[in-house]
Design a protein around this motif. Structure first.
Motif, PDB file in Angstrom:
ATOM      1  N   SER A   4     -94.502  32.508 -15.750  1.00 51.61           N
ATOM      2  CA  SER A   4     -95.184  31.680 -16.750  1.00 51.61           C
ATOM      3  C   SER A   4     -96.167  32.481 -17.592  1.00 51.61           C
ATOM      4  N   ASP A   5     -96.442  33.727 -17.202  1.00 48.68           N
ATOM      5  CA  ASP A   5     -97.335  34.584 -17.970  1.00 48.68           C
ATOM      6  C   ASP A   5     -96.599  35.354 -19.063  1.00 48.68           C
ATOM      7  N   VAL A   6     -95.282  35.212 -19.102  1.00 49.33           N
ATOM      8  CA  VAL A   6     -94.464  35.844 -20.142  1.00 49.33           C
ATOM      9  C   VAL A   6     -93.975  34.732 -21.058  1.00 49.33           C
ATOM     10  N   VAL A   7     -94.387  34.809 -22.321  1.00 48.54           N
ATOM     11  CA  VAL A   7     -94.145  33.710 -23.251  1.00 48.54           C
ATOM     12  C   VAL A   7     -93.547  34.259 -24.548  1.00 48.54           C
ATOM     13  N   PRO A   8     -92.462  33.652 -25.018  1.00 48.48           N
ATOM     14  CA  PRO A   8     -91.934  34.075 -26.322  1.00 48.48           C
ATOM     15  C   PRO A   8     -92.976  33.827 -27.409  1.00 48.48           C
ATOM     16  N   ILE A   9     -93.078  34.737 -28.353  1.00 49.07           N
ATOM     17  CA  ILE A   9     -94.089  34.608 -29.393  1.00 49.07           C
ATOM     18  C   ILE A   9     -93.877  33.340 -30.218  1.00 49.07           C
ATOM     19  N   SER A  10     -92.634  32.909 -30.371  1.00 53.02           N
ATOM     20  CA  SER A  10     -92.359  31.679 -31.114  1.00 53.02           C
ATOM     21  C   SER A  10     -92.969  30.468 -30.407  1.00 53.02           C
ATOM     22  N   ILE A  31     -98.243  37.874 -21.592  1.00 49.97           N
ATOM     23  CA  ILE A  31     -97.427  38.824 -22.341  1.00 49.97           C
ATOM     24  C   ILE A  31     -96.564  38.019 -23.301  1.00 49.97           C
ATOM     25  N   LEU A  32     -96.707  38.314 -24.583  1.00 47.56           N
ATOM     26  CA  LEU A  32     -95.895  37.630 -25.579  1.00 47.56           C
ATOM     27  C   LEU A  32     -94.713  38.519 -25.916  1.00 47.56           C
ATOM     28  N   THR A  33     -93.539  37.924 -25.957  1.00 46.75           N
ATOM     29  CA  THR A  33     -92.318  38.685 -26.208  1.00 46.75           C
ATOM     30  C   THR A  33     -91.774  38.370 -27.595  1.00 46.75           C
ATOM     31  N   LYS A  34     -91.089  39.351 -28.140  1.00 45.80           N
ATOM     32  CA  LYS A  34     -90.402  39.181 -29.417  1.00 45.80           C
ATOM     33  C   LYS A  34     -89.001  39.724 -29.215  1.00 45.80           C
ATOM     34  N   ASN A  35     -88.022  38.891 -29.474  1.00 45.26           N
ATOM     35  CA  ASN A  35     -86.615  39.250 -29.249  1.00 45.26           C
ATOM     36  C   ASN A  35     -86.385  39.699 -27.803  1.00 45.26           C
ATOM     37  N   GLY A  36     -87.096  39.092 -26.873  1.00 44.01           N
ATOM     38  CA  GLY A  36     -86.906  39.354 -25.455  1.00 44.01           C
ATOM     39  C   GLY A  36     -87.646  40.550 -24.898  1.00 44.01           C
ATOM     40  N   ALA A  37     -88.350  41.291 -25.748  1.00 44.00           N
ATOM     41  CA  ALA A  37     -89.071  42.479 -25.291  1.00 44.00           C
ATOM     42  C   ALA A  37     -90.578  42.258 -25.408  1.00 44.00           C
ATOM     43  N   SER A  38     -91.341  42.895 -24.524  1.00 46.93           N
ATOM     44  CA  SER A  38     -92.796  42.804 -24.585  1.00 46.93           C
ATOM     45  C   SER A  38     -93.264  43.218 -25.971  1.00 46.93           C
ATOM     46  N   TYR A  39     -94.220  42.453 -26.523  1.00 43.17           N
ATOM     47  CA  TYR A  39     -94.680  42.714 -27.889  1.00 43.17           C
ATOM     48  C   TYR A  39     -96.193  42.870 -27.950  1.00 43.17           C
ATOM     49  N   VAL A  40     -96.931  41.860 -27.520  1.00 43.81           N
ATOM     50  CA  VAL A  40     -98.391  41.897 -27.482  1.00 43.81           C
ATOM     51  C   VAL A  40     -98.865  41.129 -26.261  1.00 43.81           C
ATOM     52  N   ALA A  41    -100.166  41.228 -25.997  1.00 46.75           N
ATOM     53  CA  ALA A  41    -100.728  40.516 -24.847  1.00 46.75           C
ATOM     54  C   ALA A  41    -101.947  39.725 -25.282  1.00 46.75           C
ATOM     55  N   ILE A  42    -102.195  38.645 -24.576  1.00 47.13           N
ATOM     56  CA  ILE A  42    -103.438  37.900 -24.721  1.00 47.13           C
ATOM     57  C   ILE A  42    -104.258  38.220 -23.484  1.00 47.13           C
ATOM     58  N   VAL A  43    -105.439  38.802 -23.711  1.00 47.26           N
ATOM     59  CA  VAL A  43    -106.302  39.247 -22.621  1.00 47.26           C
ATOM     60  C   VAL A  43    -107.701  38.718 -22.886  1.00 47.26           C
ATOM     61  N   ASP A  44    -108.400  38.300 -21.834  1.00 41.41           N
ATOM     62  CA  ASP A  44    -109.783  37.872 -21.968  1.00 41.41           C
ATOM     63  C   ASP A  44    -110.582  38.995 -22.620  1.00 41.41           C
ATOM     64  N   ALA A  45    -111.388  38.677 -23.616  1.00 41.65           N
ATOM     65  CA  ALA A  45    -112.151  39.688 -24.364  1.00 41.65           C
ATOM     66  C   ALA A  45    -113.081  40.476 -23.451  1.00 41.65           C
ATOM     67  N   ARG A  46    -113.649  39.833 -22.443  1.00 40.55           N
ATOM     68  CA  ARG A  46    -114.528  40.557 -21.515  1.00 40.55           C
ATOM     69  C   ARG A  46    -113.743  41.600 -20.731  1.00 40.55           C
TER      70      ARG A  46
END
Length: 91
Positions: A4-10, A31-46
């Motif tokens: 559930s921590d891997v989410v398509p960017i769409s 982890i946000l994926t684009k076309n099935g591959a890791s693309y960017v991450a959402i991480v707590d700013a701290r």
């Protein structure tokens, strides 16, 4: 990391606030994926700030290690003449 921590960017576009609140609330990165591959991450700013501090500390440790090696070489007489150094630096 859970599935559930891997989410398509769409999908993330529609759920951005929800995902951000989950990241801040639980500390789990997304982890946000684009076309099935890791693309960017959402991480707590701290946590990101902490990662940057660790990165700076690591860089300092590497520099200290290099300085120690250089000092050891000087103490063991492993030096080069000024002319030789200039020639090596010009290469």
């Amino acid at each position: 990391m859970r599935a559930s921590d891997v989410v398509p960017i769409s999908e993330a576009r529609a759920r951005l606030t929800e995902l951000a609140e989950e990241v801040v609330g639980t500390g789990a990165e997304k982890i946000l994926t684009k076309n099935g591959a890791s693309y960017v991450a959402i991480v707590d700013a701290r946590k990101l700030d902490y990662y940057h501090v660790l990165e700076e500390e690591h860089a300092c440790l590497v520099l200290l290690d290099d300085a120690e090696v250089g000092l050891r070489q000087v103490l063991e007489g492993q030096t080069v003449a000024e002319d030789e150094l200039k020639r090596l630096l010009a290469e």
